[in-house]
Design a protein around this motif. Structure first.
Motif, PDB file in Angstrom:
ATOM      1  N   LEU A 222       3.388  -1.766  -7.951  1.00 38.31           N
ATOM      2  CA  LEU A 222       3.170  -2.462  -6.487  1.00 38.31           C
ATOM      3  C   LEU A 222       1.954  -2.977  -6.280  1.00 38.31           C
ATOM      4  CD1 LEU A 222       5.216  -0.041  -4.497  1.00 38.31           C
ATOM      5  CD2 LEU A 222       5.943  -2.286  -5.407  1.00 38.31           C
ATOM      6  N   TYR A 223       1.562  -4.125  -5.848  1.00 40.79           N
ATOM      7  CA  TYR A 223       0.302  -4.539  -5.282  1.00 40.79           C
ATOM      8  C   TYR A 223       0.543  -5.837  -4.259  1.00 40.79           C
ATOM      9  CZ  TYR A 223       1.051  -8.258  -9.051  1.00 40.79           C
ATOM     10  OH  TYR A 223       1.409  -9.396 -10.016  1.00 40.79           O
ATOM     11  N   PRO A 224      -0.169  -6.047  -3.296  1.00 48.61           N
ATOM     12  CA  PRO A 224       0.219  -7.277  -2.304  1.00 48.61           C
ATOM     13  C   PRO A 224       0.445  -8.620  -3.029  1.00 48.61           C
ATOM     14  CG  PRO A 224      -1.970  -5.904  -1.764  1.00 48.61           C
ATOM     15  CD  PRO A 224      -1.383  -5.462  -3.023  1.00 48.61           C
TER      16      PRO A 224
ATOM     17  N   SER B 299       6.646  -2.099   3.522  1.00 53.79           N
ATOM     18  CA  SER B 299       7.859  -2.102   4.351  1.00 53.79           C
ATOM     19  C   SER B 299       8.223  -3.597   4.895  1.00 53.79           C
ATOM     20  CB  SER B 299       7.876  -1.296   5.514  1.00 53.79           C
ATOM     21  OG  SER B 299       6.959  -1.608   6.327  1.00 53.79           O
ATOM     22  N   LYS B 300       7.304  -4.666   4.923  1.00 50.12           N
ATOM     23  CA  LYS B 300       7.493  -5.818   5.174  1.00 50.12           C
ATOM     24  C   LYS B 300       7.984  -6.696   4.056  1.00 50.12           C
ATOM     25  CE  LYS B 300       3.791  -5.598   8.826  1.00 50.12           C
ATOM     26  NZ  LYS B 300       5.021  -5.562  10.112  1.00 50.12           N
TER      27      LYS B 300
ATOM     28  N   VAL C 184       6.346  -8.770  -2.541  1.00 52.56           N
ATOM     29  CA  VAL C 184       5.630  -7.551  -2.121  1.00 52.56           C
ATOM     30  C   VAL C 184       4.533  -8.035  -0.961  1.00 52.56           C
ATOM     31  CG1 VAL C 184       4.158  -5.747  -2.580  1.00 52.56           C
ATOM     32  CG2 VAL C 184       6.098  -6.351  -4.369  1.00 52.56           C
ATOM     33  N   ILE C 185       4.823  -7.358   0.211  1.00 47.28           N
ATOM     34  CA  ILE C 185       3.818  -7.733   1.410  1.00 47.28           C
ATOM     35  C   ILE C 185       3.517  -6.333   1.769  1.00 47.28           C
ATOM     36  CG2 ILE C 185       3.824  -8.686   3.484  1.00 47.28           C
ATOM     37  CD1 ILE C 185       6.308 -10.600   3.006  1.00 47.28           C
TER      38      ILE C 185
ATOM     39  N   THR D 153      -2.317  -0.436   4.147  1.00 43.97           N
ATOM     40  CA  THR D 153      -1.842   0.236   2.912  1.00 43.97           C
ATOM     41  C   THR D 153      -3.053   0.249   1.971  1.00 43.97           C
ATOM     42  OG1 THR D 153       0.430  -0.477   3.412  1.00 43.97           O
ATOM     43  CG2 THR D 153      -0.461  -0.134   0.880  1.00 43.97           C
ATOM     44  N   LYS D 154      -3.172   1.572   1.168  1.00 43.04           N
ATOM     45  CA  LYS D 154      -4.128   1.765   0.149  1.00 43.04           C
ATOM     46  C   LYS D 154      -3.627   1.132  -1.064  1.00 43.04           C
ATOM     47  CE  LYS D 154      -6.527   5.669   2.069  1.00 43.04           C
ATOM     48  NZ  LYS D 154      -6.831   7.041   1.658  1.00 43.04           N
ATOM     49  N   VAL D 155      -4.176   0.118  -1.791  1.00 47.24           N
ATOM     50  CA  VAL D 155      -3.753  -0.538  -3.011  1.00 47.24           C
ATOM     51  C   VAL D 155      -4.160   0.623  -4.193  1.00 47.24           C
ATOM     52  CG1 VAL D 155      -3.974  -2.465  -4.530  1.00 47.24           C
ATOM     53  CG2 VAL D 155      -4.112  -2.731  -2.039  1.00 47.24           C
TER      54      VAL D 155
END
Length: 399
Positions: A136-138, A165-166, A204-205, A210-212
């Motif tokens: 996971l990453y933005p 969650s978005k 992924v949003i 949120t801590k990456v």
């Protein structure tokens, strides 16, 4: 020149397959596939065989058929998370012919207008869903092969737990067939029934704040559950740099503690493996929980002491000794087990362990360094430096 006797044929959802494969399929003596495959391609003259149970038996069965004309039906591209990649480990490429159909990844990307080369193509089919936590990453885009219709709900739960969650989920069912259907929603609001046969797309949003968690080694210590006895963030980053993880490499983590080094090794490169030896049950439990939380549930934890517990393990590409340095024969046993070209890294914080590393450096060479970290903290109403315990590190590449 070896003649191909084993043919892999990829099928579309509608039963379509490569024109070049028609002759092979028509003349095959034996055809392996699932019940679904045989429903898609019913007019077959060869003997139909369903996959055996357990599935691993098929490799011996196929080996006994060498020399006969054998066809294997698969879904999409057999070499992309399919049966082909498994067969390639048992049979040389010159004995196999492969006729792929468009993969689920390609079809999904075509429907969504995504560039495949800019998309993470993953599989949780028969694998833990928690593997996604490490990816996971933005801004990431995933195309995911799943095991069943429950997977999107499980993925949505993980995204929400991790602060994404978005994120937008799109389920693409029965791609390329007459039952094709698409459904979309956010992770936080995900509901609905989904067909077992689908491909999952995820945009992924990140939620605010949120801590990456980067896959570059050196995660903050508070990402791990630990009892204080762990390789701390800055030293861990230097340690992983010395270990040099690369795709497919195997690490032995000796005295793994909460598993921080082995976990970061597994996160650092694809297909890495790690065997962690830790004799204390409470620390193994912490390591297991950390591995799941950080997306590497496949960490192989062993209840064993070194060096005795190292016997019979597969040959490692790297070894980290974080505990037990003063045990008799530890350095020698590890060096002997290490493959040529592999790396051994050992850290010490006590004078006794440091003496072992100094002796190893004198006997074998390598690199010996001392790492010291100081962190700013309050001193009354002002700020000062508080030093952490210095760490002596010895590393060597086996020649």
């Amino acid at each position: 020149m070896t003649t191909s006797w084993l043919t892999l044929i990829g099928l579309g959802e509608d039963g379509s397959f490569s024109t070049a494969a028609h002759t092979t399929l028509e003349t095959a003596d034996i055809i392996y596939g699932s019940a679904r495959h045989f429903e898609l391609v019913p007019a077959l003259s060869g003997e139909k065989r369903l996959w055996p149970s357990p599935f691993s038996k098929v490799f011996d069965d196929l080996a006994e058929l060498k020399g006969r004309s054998v066809a294997v039906l698969a879904t999409g591209d057999p070499q992309w998370y399919g049966i082909g990649s498994s067969l390639a480990r048992y049979f040389p490429s010159e004995e196999m012919a492969v006729f792929p159909a468009p993969s689920a990844f390609q079809l999904a990307a075509a429907r969504l207008g995504w560039a495949v080369q800019e998309t993470e193509c993953l599989s949780i089919h028969g694998r833990p869903v928690d593997l996604l936590r490490a990816q996971l990453y933005p801004g990431a885009r995933f195309l995911v092969l799943t095991s069943n219709g429950k997977a999107p709900t499980q993925v949505a739960k993980i995204l929400t737990e991790e602060g994404y969650s978005k994120s937008r989920l799109t389920v693409l069912e029965h791609l390329g067939g007459n039952k094709e259907r698409t459904a979309s929603g956010t992770a936080a609001a995900w509901t609905g029934d989904v067909a077992d046969f689908h491909t999952l797309a995820v945009e992924v949003i990140a939620d605010p704040g949120t801590k990456v968690r980067s896959r570059v080694p050196g995660l903050a210590d508070d990402f791990f559950r630990h009892d204080g006895k762990m390789t701390k963030q800055e030293v861990r980053a230097v340690t992983l740099a010395a270990l040099k993880p690369y795709p497919g490499a195997l690490l032995w983590d000796v005295g793994a503690g909460c598993g921080s080094v082995a976990i970061e090794w597994l996160r650092a490169a694809n297909r890495t493996q790690a065997i962690a030896l830790e004799p204390h049950a409470d620390r193994r439990q912490m390591a297991a929980e950390n591995a799941v939380a950080l997306g590497v549930p496949h960490l192989d934890l062993r209840d064993a002491n070194a060096p005795d517990g190292l016997r019979q393990l597969p040959e490692p590409d790297a070894i980290f000794i974080g505990g037990g340095l003063t045990a008799d024969g530890m350095i020698e046993t590890c060096l002997e087990a290490l493959r040529t070209g592999g790396t051994l890294v050992a850290n010490a914080v006590t004078l006794e362990s440091e003496a072992v590393l100094l002796d190893a450096y004198r006997q074998h060479g390598g690199d010996l360094k001392r790492l010291s970290v100081q962190r700013a903290s309050a001193v009354g109403g002002l700020t000062g430096w508080r030093p952490a315990m210095p760490v002596t590190q010895w590393s060597i590449t086996k020649t």
